[in-house]
Design a protein around this motif. Sequence first.
Motif, PDB file in Angstrom:
ATOM      1  N   GLU A  56       0.965  -1.234  -0.092  1.00 46.58           N
ATOM      2  CA  GLU A  56       0.069  -0.031   0.044  1.00 46.58           C
ATOM      3  C   GLU A  56       0.824   1.310  -0.024  1.00 46.58           C
ATOM      4  OE1 GLU A  56      -2.718  -0.017   3.176  1.00 46.58           O
ATOM      5  OE2 GLU A  56      -3.887  -1.963   2.446  1.00 46.58           O
ATOM      6  N   LYS A  57       1.714   1.270   0.790  1.00 43.89           N
ATOM      7  CA  LYS A  57       2.874   2.304   0.733  1.00 43.89           C
ATOM      8  C   LYS A  57       3.390   2.715  -0.470  1.00 43.89           C
ATOM      9  CE  LYS A  57       3.937   2.218   5.800  1.00 43.89           C
ATOM     10  NZ  LYS A  57       5.131   2.342   6.686  1.00 43.89           N
ATOM     11  N   TYR A  58       3.872   1.628  -1.227  1.00 44.70           N
ATOM     12  CA  TYR A  58       4.422   1.940  -2.524  1.00 44.70           C
ATOM     13  C   TYR A  58       3.532   2.216  -3.563  1.00 44.70           C
ATOM     14  CZ  TYR A  58       6.542   0.700  -6.832  1.00 44.70           C
ATOM     15  OH  TYR A  58       7.458   0.960  -8.226  1.00 44.70           O
ATOM     16  N   GLN A  59       2.089   1.944  -3.441  1.00 40.81           N
ATOM     17  CA  GLN A  59       1.271   2.194  -4.429  1.00 40.81           C
ATOM     18  C   GLN A  59       0.550   3.783  -4.147  1.00 40.81           C
ATOM     19  OE1 GLN A  59      -1.864  -0.183  -5.462  1.00 40.81           O
ATOM     20  NE2 GLN A  59      -0.530  -2.161  -5.385  1.00 40.81           N
ATOM     21  N   ASP A  60       0.650   4.295  -2.922  1.00 44.51           N
ATOM     22  CA  ASP A  60       0.585   5.344  -2.473  1.00 44.51           C
ATOM     23  C   ASP A  60       1.405   6.459  -2.947  1.00 44.51           C
ATOM     24  OD1 ASP A  60      -2.018   4.745  -1.106  1.00 44.51           O
ATOM     25  OD2 ASP A  60      -1.104   4.772   0.852  1.00 44.51           O
ATOM     26  N   GLU A  61       2.727   5.967  -3.014  1.00 50.09           N
ATOM     27  CA  GLU A  61       3.771   6.993  -3.376  1.00 50.09           C
ATOM     28  C   GLU A  61       4.127   7.058  -4.817  1.00 50.09           C
ATOM     29  OE1 GLU A  61       7.290   9.214  -3.103  1.00 50.09           O
ATOM     30  OE2 GLU A  61       5.783   8.635  -1.639  1.00 50.09           O
ATOM     31  N   PHE A  62       3.917   5.797  -5.699  1.00 50.31           N
ATOM     32  CA  PHE A  62       3.981   5.757  -7.120  1.00 50.31           C
ATOM     33  C   PHE A  62       2.863   5.581  -8.080  1.00 50.31           C
ATOM     34  CE2 PHE A  62       8.001   4.631  -5.121  1.00 50.31           C
ATOM     35  CZ  PHE A  62       8.857   5.329  -5.844  1.00 50.31           C
ATOM     36  N   GLY A  63       1.522   5.222  -7.162  1.00 52.84           N
ATOM     37  CA  GLY A  63       0.420   5.345  -8.004  1.00 52.84           C
ATOM     38  C   GLY A  63       0.019   3.872  -8.176  1.00 52.84           C
ATOM     39  N   VAL A  64      -1.272   3.606  -8.370  1.00 53.69           N
ATOM     40  CA  VAL A  64      -1.650   2.080  -8.730  1.00 53.69           C
ATOM     41  C   VAL A  64      -1.710   1.864 -10.218  1.00 53.69           C
ATOM     42  CG1 VAL A  64      -2.446   1.911  -6.708  1.00 53.69           C
ATOM     43  CG2 VAL A  64      -3.859   2.909  -8.535  1.00 53.69           C
ATOM     44  N   SER A  65      -1.997   0.758 -10.820  1.00 53.25           N
ATOM     45  CA  SER A  65      -2.451   0.315 -12.066  1.00 53.25           C
ATOM     46  C   SER A  65      -3.596   0.596 -12.220  1.00 53.25           C
ATOM     47  CB  SER A  65      -1.882  -1.148 -12.091  1.00 53.25           C
ATOM     48  OG  SER A  65      -2.963  -1.847 -11.391  1.00 53.25           O
ATOM     49  N   THR A  66      -3.739   0.976 -13.693  1.00 56.72           N
ATOM     50  CA  THR A  66      -5.422   1.002 -14.175  1.00 56.72           C
ATOM     51  C   THR A  66      -6.245   0.037 -13.615  1.00 56.72           C
ATOM     52  OG1 THR A  66      -4.578   1.958 -16.252  1.00 56.72           O
ATOM     53  CG2 THR A  66      -6.751   1.356 -16.189  1.00 56.72           C
ATOM     54  N   SER A  67      -5.945  -1.149 -13.629  1.00 51.87           N
ATOM     55  CA  SER A  67      -6.699  -2.349 -13.335  1.00 51.87           C
ATOM     56  C   SER A  67      -7.316  -2.290 -11.764  1.00 51.87           C
ATOM     57  CB  SER A  67      -6.124  -3.633 -13.412  1.00 51.87           C
ATOM     58  OG  SER A  67      -4.932  -3.676 -12.784  1.00 51.87           O
ATOM     59  N   VAL A  68      -6.105  -1.800 -10.962  1.00 54.23           N
ATOM     60  CA  VAL A  68      -6.517  -1.352  -9.402  1.00 54.23           C
ATOM     61  C   VAL A  68      -7.731  -0.455  -9.376  1.00 54.23           C
ATOM     62  CG1 VAL A  68      -5.958  -0.825  -7.310  1.00 54.23           C
ATOM     63  CG2 VAL A  68      -4.408  -2.365  -8.597  1.00 54.23           C
ATOM     64  N   SER A  69      -7.451   0.820 -10.170  1.00 50.36           N
ATOM     65  CA  SER A  69      -8.486   1.752 -10.186  1.00 50.36           C
ATOM     66  C   SER A  69      -9.870   1.350 -10.399  1.00 50.36           C
ATOM     67  CB  SER A  69      -7.529   3.129 -10.914  1.00 50.36           C
ATOM     68  OG  SER A  69      -6.621   3.547 -10.410  1.00 50.36           O
ATOM     69  N   SER A  70      -9.769   0.689 -11.698  1.00 48.44           N
ATOM     70  CA  SER A  70     -11.464   0.478 -12.320  1.00 48.44           C
ATOM     71  C   SER A  70     -11.824  -0.487 -11.170  1.00 48.44           C
ATOM     72  CB  SER A  70     -10.991  -0.091 -13.857  1.00 48.44           C
ATOM     73  OG  SER A  70     -10.304  -1.385 -13.572  1.00 48.44           O
ATOM     74  N   PHE A  71     -11.082  -1.368 -10.654  1.00 43.37           N
ATOM     75  CA  PHE A  71     -11.675  -2.268  -9.741  1.00 43.37           C
ATOM     76  C   PHE A  71     -12.431  -1.564  -8.606  1.00 43.37           C
ATOM     77  CE2 PHE A  71     -12.285  -6.323  -7.775  1.00 43.37           C
ATOM     78  CZ  PHE A  71     -12.206  -6.187  -6.330  1.00 43.37           C
ATOM     79  N   GLN A  72     -11.473  -0.722  -8.197  1.00 43.52           N
ATOM     80  CA  GLN A  72     -11.872   0.201  -6.920  1.00 43.52           C
ATOM     81  C   GLN A  72     -13.283   1.082  -7.064  1.00 43.52           C
ATOM     82  OE1 GLN A  72      -8.174   1.784  -5.751  1.00 43.52           O
ATOM     83  NE2 GLN A  72      -7.710   0.307  -4.332  1.00 43.52           N
ATOM     84  N   GLN A  73     -13.231   1.422  -8.319  1.00 41.82           N
ATOM     85  CA  GLN A  73     -14.202   2.303  -8.700  1.00 41.82           C
ATOM     86  C   GLN A  73     -15.536   1.947  -9.332  1.00 41.82           C
ATOM     87  OE1 GLN A  73     -12.353   5.593 -10.706  1.00 41.82           O
ATOM     88  NE2 GLN A  73     -10.838   6.085  -9.246  1.00 41.82           N
ATOM     89  N   SER A  74     -15.597   0.487  -9.501  1.00 41.96           N
ATOM     90  CA  SER A  74     -16.840  -0.379 -10.114  1.00 41.96           C
ATOM     91  C   SER A  74     -17.968  -0.036  -9.223  1.00 41.96           C
ATOM     92  CB  SER A  74     -16.510  -1.741 -10.017  1.00 41.96           C
ATOM     93  OG  SER A  74     -16.454  -2.282  -8.841  1.00 41.96           O
ATOM     94  N   PRO A  75     -18.948  -0.022 -10.178  1.00 37.55           N
ATOM     95  CA  PRO A  75     -20.370   0.319  -9.346  1.00 37.55           C
ATOM     96  C   PRO A  75     -20.945  -0.514  -8.274  1.00 37.55           C
ATOM     97  CG  PRO A  75     -20.592   0.353 -11.947  1.00 37.55           C
ATOM     98  CD  PRO A  75     -19.072  -0.251 -11.497  1.00 37.55           C
ATOM     99  N   ASN A  76     -20.149  -1.720  -8.352  1.00 41.62           N
ATOM    100  CA  ASN A  76     -20.604  -2.733  -7.327  1.00 41.62           C
ATOM    101  C   ASN A  76     -19.762  -2.456  -6.066  1.00 41.62           C
ATOM    102  OD1 ASN A  76     -22.419  -4.095  -8.977  1.00 41.62           O
ATOM    103  ND2 ASN A  76     -20.926  -5.502  -9.763  1.00 41.62           N
ATOM    104  N   SER A  77     -18.986  -1.707  -6.126  1.00 44.75           N
ATOM    105  CA  SER A  77     -17.841  -1.818  -4.912  1.00 44.75           C
ATOM    106  C   SER A  77     -18.221   0.127  -4.181  1.00 44.75           C
ATOM    107  CB  SER A  77     -16.672  -1.838  -5.189  1.00 44.75           C
ATOM    108  OG  SER A  77     -15.986  -0.948  -6.296  1.00 44.75           O
ATOM    109  N   VAL A  78     -18.848   0.826  -4.997  1.00 40.35           N
ATOM    110  CA  VAL A  78     -18.808   2.170  -4.530  1.00 40.35           C
ATOM    111  C   VAL A  78     -20.328   2.548  -4.167  1.00 40.35           C
ATOM    112  CG1 VAL A  78     -18.610   4.838  -5.143  1.00 40.35           C
ATOM    113  CG2 VAL A  78     -16.973   3.135  -5.977  1.00 40.35           C
ATOM    114  N   GLY A  79     -20.741   3.018  -2.907  1.00 39.56           N
ATOM    115  CA  GLY A  79     -21.873   3.590  -2.733  1.00 39.56           C
ATOM    116  C   GLY A  79     -22.859   2.304  -2.232  1.00 39.56           C
ATOM    117  N   ASN A  80     -22.259   1.147  -2.007  1.00 35.86           N
ATOM    118  CA  ASN A  80     -23.047   0.052  -1.757  1.00 35.86           C
ATOM    119  C   ASN A  80     -22.451  -0.937  -0.653  1.00 35.86           C
ATOM    120  OD1 ASN A  80     -25.137  -1.828  -1.907  1.00 35.86           O
ATOM    121  ND2 ASN A  80     -24.708  -2.869  -4.174  1.00 35.86           N
TER     122      ASN A  80
END
Length: 248
Positions: free
Chosen positions: A107-131
């Motif tokens: 987590e510290k590495y990804q906070d410092e250098f960013g995360v991959s596109t696949s991670v971002s899209s997974f975290q922001q998918s409709p099924n995981s936000v606001g539900n």
Amino acid sequence: MAEEESASTTSYTEDDFYCPICQEVFKTPVRVAACKHVFCRKCFLSAMKESRLHCPLCRGNVTRRERACPVRAVDLETIMRHFPGNCRCCSQRVELYRMRQHYKTCEKYQDEFGVSTSVSSFQQSPNSVGNSNNEAPASANAEVLQEEEENASPPDEPTFDCPLCEEVTMSRQRLLDHCNSSHRGRVVSVTCPICLSLPWGDPPQLTRNFVSHLNQRHQFDYGDFVNLQLDEETQFQIAIEESFHVNI
């Protein structure tokens, strides 16, 4: 045996295992014969497309053979399996051959250098936000994400569709595993999508037993042994030149 292994690593420091081009831990390290400088294989081949003649670090001469098929630094790969290094961000001690995989979950590495596109899209998918009622546990999400990353092909790796069913967008290894598990024993005449992707691929050519063909011809990646950017005549000339120096 352990003493010999320990002695072989004492002359190295962690910095010796970082590519001077990408500044990351070596991935499939290759060594230039003349100057002994080592690079990630893909970094080296990319640099060769630009300079053509010289080592990317010291401008030393690189043979024509090396430009097409660089020699792997197997000794370094072996040492990396036993040589621990420190994560740049969390300072966790990890064997160097596993460092790149560690970065994907640090987590510290990804906070410092960013995360991959696949991670971002997974975290922001409709099924995981606001539900929150249907939100899966963090450990389950991590397992799904890890599985997606392992199954995904690197950005520069070609993908293939299975000619025997509707499975699509698979790496060479995934296609091989898929056919061995789902189509073993099935004999159908089809065009091999991997052969078709190669410079010498012939669309009308059919493979009578596709699964057997995969296991005989595609257990490895041709790109690891030849430069697919070079035409057949150039590679033939490289092979001829190399044959004169085999015993030298």
